[in-house]
Design an enzyme around this catalytic site. Structure first.
Site, PDB file in Angstrom:
ATOM      1  N   CYS A   2     103.218  67.183  86.804  1.00 39.29           N
ATOM      2  CA  CYS A   2     103.742  68.248  87.652  1.00 39.29           C
ATOM      3  C   CYS A   2     105.013  68.792  87.003  1.00 39.29           C
ATOM      4  O   CYS A   2     105.612  68.132  86.169  1.00 39.29           O
ATOM      5  CB  CYS A   2     104.086  67.710  89.035  1.00 39.29           C
ATOM      6  SG  CYS A   2     102.702  66.867  89.818  1.00 39.29           S
ATOM      7  N   ARG A  27     101.959  72.576  83.318  1.00 40.24           N
ATOM      8  CA  ARG A  27     101.926  71.141  83.632  1.00 40.24           C
ATOM      9  C   ARG A  27     101.048  70.826  84.844  1.00 40.24           C
ATOM     10  O   ARG A  27     100.714  69.669  85.092  1.00 40.24           O
ATOM     11  CB  ARG A  27     103.346  70.641  83.903  1.00 40.24           C
ATOM     12  CG  ARG A  27     104.267  70.755  82.712  1.00 40.24           C
ATOM     13  CD  ARG A  27     105.622  70.232  83.066  1.00 40.24           C
ATOM     14  NE  ARG A  27     105.598  68.820  83.356  1.00 40.24           N
ATOM     15  CZ  ARG A  27     105.792  67.848  82.483  1.00 40.24           C
ATOM     16  NH1 ARG A  27     106.033  68.157  81.236  1.00 40.24           N
ATOM     17  NH2 ARG A  27     105.766  66.589  82.851  1.00 40.24           N
ATOM     18  N   TRP A  74      99.929  69.030  89.973  1.00 42.11           N
ATOM     19  CA  TRP A  74      98.597  68.577  89.559  1.00 42.11           C
ATOM     20  C   TRP A  74      98.333  67.358  90.419  1.00 42.11           C
ATOM     21  O   TRP A  74      98.975  66.323  90.277  1.00 42.11           O
ATOM     22  CB  TRP A  74      98.589  68.222  88.080  1.00 42.11           C
ATOM     23  CG  TRP A  74      97.228  67.949  87.513  1.00 42.11           C
ATOM     24  CD1 TRP A  74      96.317  68.867  87.067  1.00 42.11           C
ATOM     25  CD2 TRP A  74      96.620  66.666  87.297  1.00 42.11           C
ATOM     26  NE1 TRP A  74      95.194  68.231  86.599  1.00 42.11           N
ATOM     27  CE2 TRP A  74      95.348  66.893  86.722  1.00 42.11           C
ATOM     28  CE3 TRP A  74      97.023  65.359  87.530  1.00 42.11           C
ATOM     29  CZ2 TRP A  74      94.487  65.856  86.389  1.00 42.11           C
ATOM     30  CZ3 TRP A  74      96.163  64.324  87.196  1.00 42.11           C
ATOM     31  CH2 TRP A  74      94.911  64.577  86.629  1.00 42.11           C
ATOM     32  N   ASN A  98     107.244  64.139  90.271  1.00 46.46           N
ATOM     33  CA  ASN A  98     106.222  64.048  89.230  1.00 46.46           C
ATOM     34  C   ASN A  98     105.951  62.573  88.996  1.00 46.46           C
ATOM     35  O   ASN A  98     106.895  61.788  88.904  1.00 46.46           O
ATOM     36  CB  ASN A  98     106.752  64.709  87.946  1.00 46.46           C
ATOM     37  CG  ASN A  98     105.825  64.496  86.768  1.00 46.46           C
ATOM     38  OD1 ASN A  98     104.614  64.388  86.925  1.00 46.46           O
ATOM     39  ND2 ASN A  98     106.397  64.437  85.574  1.00 46.46           N
ATOM     40  N   GLY A  99     104.674  62.181  88.904  1.00 49.77           N
ATOM     41  CA  GLY A  99     104.356  60.778  88.628  1.00 49.77           C
ATOM     42  C   GLY A  99     103.778  60.094  89.848  1.00 49.77           C
ATOM     43  O   GLY A  99     103.250  60.749  90.747  1.00 49.77           O
ATOM     44  N   GLU A 479      86.548  67.118  67.918  1.00 54.23           N
ATOM     45  CA  GLU A 479      87.588  68.021  68.401  1.00 54.23           C
ATOM     46  C   GLU A 479      86.992  69.386  68.776  1.00 54.23           C
ATOM     47  O   GLU A 479      87.355  69.982  69.795  1.00 54.23           O
ATOM     48  CB  GLU A 479      88.673  68.168  67.322  1.00 54.23           C
ATOM     49  CG  GLU A 479      89.718  69.240  67.553  1.00 54.23           C
ATOM     50  CD  GLU A 479      90.580  69.029  68.790  1.00 54.23           C
ATOM     51  OE1 GLU A 479      90.398  68.014  69.481  1.00 54.23           O
ATOM     52  OE2 GLU A 479      91.404  69.902  69.083  1.00 54.23           O
ATOM     53  N   LYS A 483      87.253  70.964  72.485  1.00 57.19           N
ATOM     54  CA  LYS A 483      87.858  72.284  72.715  1.00 57.19           C
ATOM     55  C   LYS A 483      86.886  73.171  73.486  1.00 57.19           C
ATOM     56  O   LYS A 483      87.265  73.861  74.411  1.00 57.19           O
ATOM     57  CB  LYS A 483      88.206  72.969  71.376  1.00 57.19           C
ATOM     58  CG  LYS A 483      89.474  72.489  70.712  1.00 57.19           C
ATOM     59  CD  LYS A 483      90.702  73.065  71.310  1.00 57.19           C
ATOM     60  CE  LYS A 483      91.790  72.131  71.673  1.00 57.19           C
ATOM     61  NZ  LYS A 483      91.852  70.783  71.613  1.00 57.19           N
ATOM     62  N   GLU A 486      86.493  71.945  77.205  1.00 63.74           N
ATOM     63  CA  GLU A 486      87.642  72.117  78.103  1.00 63.74           C
ATOM     64  C   GLU A 486      87.952  73.584  78.376  1.00 63.74           C
ATOM     65  O   GLU A 486      88.436  73.928  79.445  1.00 63.74           O
ATOM     66  CB  GLU A 486      88.877  71.325  77.658  1.00 63.74           C
ATOM     67  CG  GLU A 486      89.601  71.795  76.439  1.00 63.74           C
ATOM     68  CD  GLU A 486      90.820  70.926  76.091  1.00 63.74           C
ATOM     69  OE1 GLU A 486      91.426  70.308  76.969  1.00 63.74           O
ATOM     70  OE2 GLU A 486      91.174  70.871  74.895  1.00 63.74           O
ATOM     71  N   HIS A 502      69.385  58.808  65.394  1.00 62.24           N
ATOM     72  CA  HIS A 502      69.352  57.621  66.256  1.00 62.24           C
ATOM     73  C   HIS A 502      69.379  57.992  67.733  1.00 62.24           C
ATOM     74  O   HIS A 502      69.640  57.139  68.576  1.00 62.24           O
ATOM     75  CB  HIS A 502      70.531  56.692  65.920  1.00 62.24           C
ATOM     76  CG  HIS A 502      70.479  56.198  64.508  1.00 62.24           C
ATOM     77  ND1 HIS A 502      69.522  55.317  64.055  1.00 62.24           N
ATOM     78  CD2 HIS A 502      71.240  56.515  63.429  1.00 62.24           C
ATOM     79  CE1 HIS A 502      69.702  55.091  62.759  1.00 62.24           C
ATOM     80  NE2 HIS A 502      70.742  55.810  62.357  1.00 62.24           N
ATOM     81  N   LYS A 602      98.682  69.819  81.184  1.00 59.59           N
ATOM     82  CA  LYS A 602      99.117  69.709  79.802  1.00 59.59           C
ATOM     83  C   LYS A 602      99.488  68.285  79.417  1.00 59.59           C
ATOM     84  O   LYS A 602      99.108  67.802  78.371  1.00 59.59           O
ATOM     85  CB  LYS A 602     100.305  70.642  79.564  1.00 59.59           C
ATOM     86  CG  LYS A 602     100.802  70.671  78.128  1.00 59.59           C
ATOM     87  CD  LYS A 602      99.775  71.265  77.203  1.00 59.59           C
ATOM     88  CE  LYS A 602     100.207  71.257  75.748  1.00 59.59           C
ATOM     89  NZ  LYS A 602      99.076  71.502  74.849  1.00 59.59           N
TER      90      LYS A 602
HETATM   91  O1  M6R Z   1     100.487  65.058  74.941  1.00 61.61           O
HETATM   92  P1  M6R Z   1      99.410  64.258  74.282  1.00 61.61           P
HETATM   93  O2  M6R Z   1      99.168  64.669  72.878  1.00 61.61           O
HETATM   94  O3  M6R Z   1      99.650  62.771  74.384  1.00 61.61           O
HETATM   95  O4  M6R Z   1      98.098  64.568  75.108  1.00 61.61           O
HETATM   96  C1  M6R Z   1      96.900  63.900  74.817  1.00 61.61           C
HETATM   97  C2  M6R Z   1      95.727  64.590  75.461  1.00 61.61           C
HETATM   98  O5  M6R Z   1      95.889  64.631  76.859  1.00 61.61           O
HETATM   99  C3  M6R Z   1      95.527  66.018  74.942  1.00 61.61           C
HETATM  100  O6  M6R Z   1      95.394  66.043  73.557  1.00 61.61           O
HETATM  101  C4  M6R Z   1      94.258  66.641  75.574  1.00 61.61           C
HETATM  102  O7  M6R Z   1      93.110  66.006  75.107  1.00 61.61           O
HETATM  103  C5  M6R Z   1      94.222  68.145  75.316  1.00 61.61           C
HETATM  104  N1  M6R Z   1      93.852  68.841  76.507  1.00 61.61           N
HETATM  105  C6  M6R Z   1      93.271  68.535  74.243  1.00 61.61           C
HETATM  106  O8  M6R Z   1      93.216  69.902  74.018  1.00 61.61           O
END
Ligand code: M6R
Length: 607
Positions: A2, A27, A74, A98-99, A479, A483, A486, A502, A602
């Site tokens: 948050c 965030r 969030w 936050n948390g 990756e 991408k 998401e 396999h 984020k």
């Molecule tokens: O801040 P961080 O690099 O530790 O975050 C790790 C993951 O949450 C972050 O890379 C996430 O997978 C992204 N949404 C990828 O685009």
């Protein structure tokens, strides 16, 4: 997770709170709210959904007041709704948080037994109710906060506004970041320097278990009952750095910043004159390292997977890559003399932080590759190798990932040199390949329209997409798939090409696009065979390869992109930019929310 902001101002603060929340919205964006003191009483406006809803609410019902707090959420405890949106308040205190308060149920049971009525489903409300209970027993806000801190368990940051007290805001942190900003007769407190950037560049960072009392002329920080000093630093963040510029999305801007930030990061880790790698002094000797364990989450973990190929090949070092959320609970035995590398953009991902704490308990030397030098992961580490990506606002990680790769490759080369597994000539060759990267990334960005075309014609209408790669291109495939899912919500998976036969090959038909990440490296022939296997089953092939690769396979693909020629060792960095562009333009074609995809945030500071 948050975003938090608090301001003691001279003029009405609601516009400033909203302005800060816009910078913090990355965030969390499932609800938002602000609270101020109006004639000494707490008044709030909250709204479910994105910040625009709160803005509309404030337009209809303005909120005056020169002291206030704001929050963008969030959800963790309690579904996203206006009722659960922060600030969470009683008539005595309003809280943004936050948390997670881990012992909220136990505290709530006690408070309910006292006869207190809860109005939300959040864990945050126990903080508001606990403080209220102390305030009602004639404690001052300072006494109440000191006492509450001793009772709260978990990882959190919070800011409190007290009814009848136009003169103070209080903040507290344990595990989640909180920064105090010093203005001219005005004070600010927020999640990070980014939130405070346009208000002030004079910032201090609270440490774990700190709680602070802000007044218009400064802040007093406590640990328990002891006053402590936290240095005021000059933050380098400017408003220009955190805007979208001329780009439609932060993500596109951040993709385009890659030539610059890769260059900036290279400058910190390479000496072009001697064509060698120069890392800061490390608290260990690569020759004595028994094993490297790399940990991280999501994209950051994929950076670790690519680095594994580099460390093994260039330094002949044994490397394990462990998803942080698994490592922290699996508690693997880690050998004496080991180094644990944590990779994280935010430096506050709780799973990565806890995995690193576990590695510390196993007497590993802790090295972190982070983009936020003040972060919890950086502070815990014995040594930090920063990525110089600048603030990354788009929820999808782009420039943070490619700069992580640059730093990890520099470290692998340094390890190889130190261990005698990499000759000086080889080092020079690799350093030259790295120095060329910004130019090659630029060339890739110049072909943006080709990516848009493939996204629109081949990917956007697909239900499932597969990504294949071998060697260090395998994590690039992972990756690419992450991408795409998401951002566009299309189901996508990455596979090591050799694994296709396999199982996953059963998925291939004439509706499934298969993106093949295939630089001509020593195992190109192997990915070429996997390409043929897909083709034989009617799969729709999208080929990403260089001149030689496209000459060999291009005519057999539905579509292909000719990537610039690079040394295979740096190919994962360049090909990552290609899969970023494919995901971006597919999401654009589908009209999804690119910078703030559904359900994501984020930085993930809760489990
Ligand atoms: O801040 P961080 O690099 O530790 O975050 C790790 C993951 O949450 C972050 O890379 C996430 O997978 C992204 N949404 C990828 O685009």
């Amino acid at each position: 997770m948050c975003g938090i902001i608090g301001i003691i101002g001279k003029a009405p603060v609601t516009p400033l709170l909203l302005d800060a929340l816009k910078r913090l919205e990355y965030r969390g964006y499932d609800s938002a709210g602000v609270a101020t003191l109006v004639n000494g009483h707490i008044d709030r406006r909250r709204a479910e959904g994105k910040l625009v809803n709160l803005e509309a609410r404030l337009k209809a019902e303005p909120l005056p007041g020169t002291i206030g707090i704001g929050h963008t959420r969030w959800a963790t405890h309690g579904k996203p709704s206006e009722r659960n949106a922060h600030p969470i308040a009683t008539d005595r205190v309003a809280i943004v948080h936050n948390g997670i308060i881990e012992n909220f149920q136990e505290l709530k049971d006690g408070l309910v037994a006292e006869g207190r009525r809860f109005d939300s489903d959040t864990d945050t409300e126990v903080v508001a109710q606990l403080l209220t209970s102390y305030l009602e027993s004639q404690m001052s806000p300072e006494e109440a906060m000191g006492k509450a801190m001793a009772r709260l368990r978990g990882a959190f940051a919070l800011v409190a506004l007290f009814s009848g007290r136009h003169d103070i805001l209080m903040g507290a942190r344990r595990g989640s970041s909180l920064a105090v900003g010093y203005g001219d007769g005005e004070m600010y407190i927020g999640t990070d320097a980014l939130a405070l950037a346009p208000f002030t560049s004079r910032v201090s960072y609270l440490e774990d278990d700190d709680w602070a009392v802000l007044k218009a002329d400064g802040a007093t920080v406590y640990q328990g009952t002891q006053k402590v000093k936290r240095p005021i630093k000059k933050s380098g963040l400017s408003s220009a750095l955190i805007g979208k510029g001329n780009h439609q999305h932060f993500m596109l801007k951040e993709i385009h910043e890659q030539p610059t930030v890769i260059g900036d990061t290279l400058q910190s880790y390479l000496d072009p004159a001697t064509r060698s790698v120069s890392l800061p002094a490390l608290p260990f000797d690569w020759n004595k390292v028994s094993r490297v364990t790399i940990t991280g989450c999501g994209t950051a973990c994929y950076a670790g997977m690519i680095a594994k190929y580099w460390f093994e090949k260039l330094a002949r070092l044994a490397v394990e890559v462990d998803v942080a959320s698994e490592m922290r609970y699996r508690e693997p035995p880690l050998p004496d003399g080991g180094v644990c590398i944590a990779v994280s953009q935010s430096g506050e991902t709780v799973d990565t932080l806890e995995a690193l704490r576990y590695a510390q308990s196993q007497k590993q030397t802790l090295l972190s590759v982070v983009n936020v030098p003040e972060s919890a992961i950086a502070r815990l580490s014995d040594v930090v190798l920063p990525t110089l990506a600048g603030p990354e606002i788009g929820v999808a990680s782009t420039k943070a990932f490619t700069t992580q790769l640059v730093v990890l490759l520099a470290a692998a080369i340094a390890a190889g040199r130190a261990r005698g597994t990499l000759s000086r000539d080889e080092e020079e060759r690799l350093v030259l390949a790295m120095i060329e990267l910004p130019a090659r990334v630029n060339e890739t960005l110049n072909m943006e329209e080709d990516y848009r075309r493939i996204a629109e014609n081949t990917l956007a209408a697909a239900r499932d997409v597969l990504y294949l790669g071998r060697g260090s291109s395998f994590p690039v495939a992972l990756e690419g798939a992450l991408k795409l899912k998401e951002l566009s919500y299309i189901h996508a998976e990455g596979y090591a090409g050799g694994e296709m036969k396999h199982g996953p090959i059963a998925l291939i038909d004439d509706e499934v696009p298969v993106v093949v990440v295939a630089p001509t490296d020593p195992i190109f022939d192997k990915i070429a065979s996997n390409f043929e296997q897909v083709r034989a089953r009617g799969g729709r092939l999208v080929l990403l390869s260089d001149k030689a690769g496209v000459a060999r396979l291009g005519a057999k693909a539905e579509t292909s992109i000719m990537m610039p020629d690079v040394d295979p060792i740096v190919a994962p960095i360049l090909y990552t930019v290609a899969v970023q562009l494919l995901a971006y333009y597919t999401a654009l074609a589908k009209g999804t929310d690119i910078d703030q995809p559904r359900n994501l945030a984020k930085s993930v500071t809760v489990e």
